[in-house]
Design an enzyme around this catalytic site. Sequence first.
Site, PDB file in Angstrom:
ATOM      1  N   ASN A  64       1.064  -1.118  -0.740  1.00  0.00           N
ATOM      2  CA  ASN A  64      -0.007  -0.180  -0.172  1.00  0.00           C
ATOM      3  C   ASN A  64       0.528   1.450  -0.346  1.00  0.00           C
ATOM      4  OD1 ASN A  64      -1.732   1.959   0.571  1.00  0.00           O
ATOM      5  ND2 ASN A  64      -2.211   1.200   2.858  1.00  0.00           N
TER       6      ASN A  64
ATOM      7  N   LYS B  23       0.288   4.281  -0.495  1.00  0.00           N
ATOM      8  CA  LYS B  23      -0.505   5.689   0.055  1.00  0.00           C
ATOM      9  C   LYS B  23      -0.209   6.603  -0.478  1.00  0.00           C
ATOM     10  CE  LYS B  23       0.106   3.372   4.420  1.00  0.00           C
ATOM     11  NZ  LYS B  23      -0.600   3.516   6.035  1.00  0.00           N
TER      12      LYS B  23
ATOM     13  N   HIS C 242      -9.872   1.041   5.183  1.00  0.00           N
ATOM     14  CA  HIS C 242      -7.991   1.038   5.809  1.00  0.00           C
ATOM     15  C   HIS C 242      -8.683   1.999   7.652  1.00  0.00           C
ATOM     16  CE1 HIS C 242      -4.371   2.937   6.308  1.00  0.00           C
ATOM     17  NE2 HIS C 242      -4.084   1.521   6.486  1.00  0.00           N
TER      18      HIS C 242
ATOM     19  N   GLU D 139      -6.808   4.760   8.382  1.00  0.00           N
ATOM     20  CA  GLU D 139      -6.131   6.427   7.346  1.00  0.00           C
ATOM     21  C   GLU D 139      -8.135   7.215   7.797  1.00  0.00           C
ATOM     22  OE1 GLU D 139      -3.065   5.333   5.757  1.00  0.00           O
ATOM     23  OE2 GLU D 139      -2.077   5.054   7.656  1.00  0.00           O
TER      24      GLU D 139
ATOM     25  N   GLU E 156      -5.122  -5.165  10.611  1.00  0.00           N
ATOM     26  CA  GLU E 156      -5.097  -3.775  11.201  1.00  0.00           C
ATOM     27  C   GLU E 156      -4.854  -3.460  12.064  1.00  0.00           C
ATOM     28  OE1 GLU E 156      -2.347  -2.860   7.405  1.00  0.00           O
ATOM     29  OE2 GLU E 156      -3.925  -1.491   7.118  1.00  0.00           O
TER      30      GLU E 156
ATOM     31  N   GLY F 260       1.907   2.310  10.634  1.00  0.00           N
ATOM     32  CA  GLY F 260       3.259   3.353  10.536  1.00  0.00           C
ATOM     33  C   GLY F 260       3.968   3.738  12.273  1.00  0.00           C
TER      34      GLY F 260
ATOM     35  N   SER G  96       3.409  -2.159  10.450  1.00  0.00           N
ATOM     36  CA  SER G  96       4.678  -2.211  11.191  1.00  0.00           C
ATOM     37  C   SER G  96       5.443  -3.630  10.278  1.00  0.00           C
ATOM     38  CB  SER G  96       5.431  -1.886  11.774  1.00  0.00           C
ATOM     39  OG  SER G  96       4.492  -0.436  12.862  1.00  0.00           O
TER      40      SER G  96
HETATM   41  P1  PGA Z   1       2.956   0.714   7.729  1.00  0.00           P
HETATM   42  O1  PGA Z   1       1.362   0.684   6.884  1.00  0.00           O
HETATM   43  O2  PGA Z   1       3.817  -1.144   7.425  1.00  0.00           O
HETATM   44  O3  PGA Z   1       3.239   1.466   7.418  1.00  0.00           O
HETATM   45  O4  PGA Z   1       2.446   0.388   9.279  1.00  0.00           O
HETATM   46  C1  PGA Z   1       0.959  -0.244   7.301  1.00  0.00           C
HETATM   47  C2  PGA Z   1      -0.584   0.183   6.239  1.00  0.00           C
HETATM   48  O5  PGA Z   1      -1.254   1.022   6.607  1.00  0.00           O
HETATM   49  O6  PGA Z   1      -1.425  -0.864   5.805  1.00  0.00           O
END
Ligand code: PGA
Length: 253
Positions: free
Chosen positions: A9, A11, A95, A97, A167, A173, A213
């Site tokens: 992803n 983003k 997601h 976010e 998640e 992140g 992560s």
């Molecule tokens: P990350 O993000 O691997 O940077 O923690 C995962 C995600 O948001 O799908």
Amino acid sequence: MKPPLVVGNWKMHGTQNQAVALARDVRKGLRRSRKVQVVLTPPFTALAPVGKIVRGSSLCLAAQNIHWEEQGAFTGEISPEMLRELGCRFVIIGHSERRHIFGETDKTIARKLAACLRSGLRPILCVGETLEERIKGKTTRVITRQLRVALKGVVKGAIEKIEIAYEPVWAIGTGRNATPGQISRVHAMIRRRLKKLFGTRPAGQARILYGGSVRPENTGELASVEEVNGLLVGGASLKAKDFISIVAIFSRT
Ligand code: PGA
């Protein structure tokens, strides 16, 4: 069971040129990988050129969001047909976010999921608890609600066309992934829930991914957790070398 699924992803990162360079590097590095299904999710603006690179390879293209209507006065939105035209096969739905920064609700997520299924796109439905919800012991309750609302109206056989991504919001992140124990408990709970809603055999076909992560250093451990059928990778998918290692480690585990 289908092959494991590893999704990158990207983003809101990368111009078209940067996305094309990254996709080329990933394609080159993964030429011989067949054991794992690999999906790239660039920003909307890079879907067309990345789609061209993905074509004819074992890679698949995905979008990070979708609108549920076919067309209409929805300024700033993108329809299922528009995504299919560009070669998308998967769409990330719900997601954290989107839920937390853009206020998406379980109900809007359900409409997006239904729109994907109607148009032949495979939804990757993200669920997960915040740190506060985990501390208060609400993890199961929150995820059960997210699944119930998003999957309401999905007919029994259609669960096979859906991927679920667990998640935990606190792991995204942050550099702090969930532990194997935490992941296996939640994945088992999700599997039980799906079986209850859709029956044992169809529910057994839905892949449950872990995200939060994920890095090359922790992939081996995460991939060996029971019921982890793939990974959703954010930050580490922006570096071709790291993403290729993650896929390679997962295919060996
Ligand atoms: P990350 O993000 O691997 O940077 O923690 C995962 C995600 O948001 O799908």
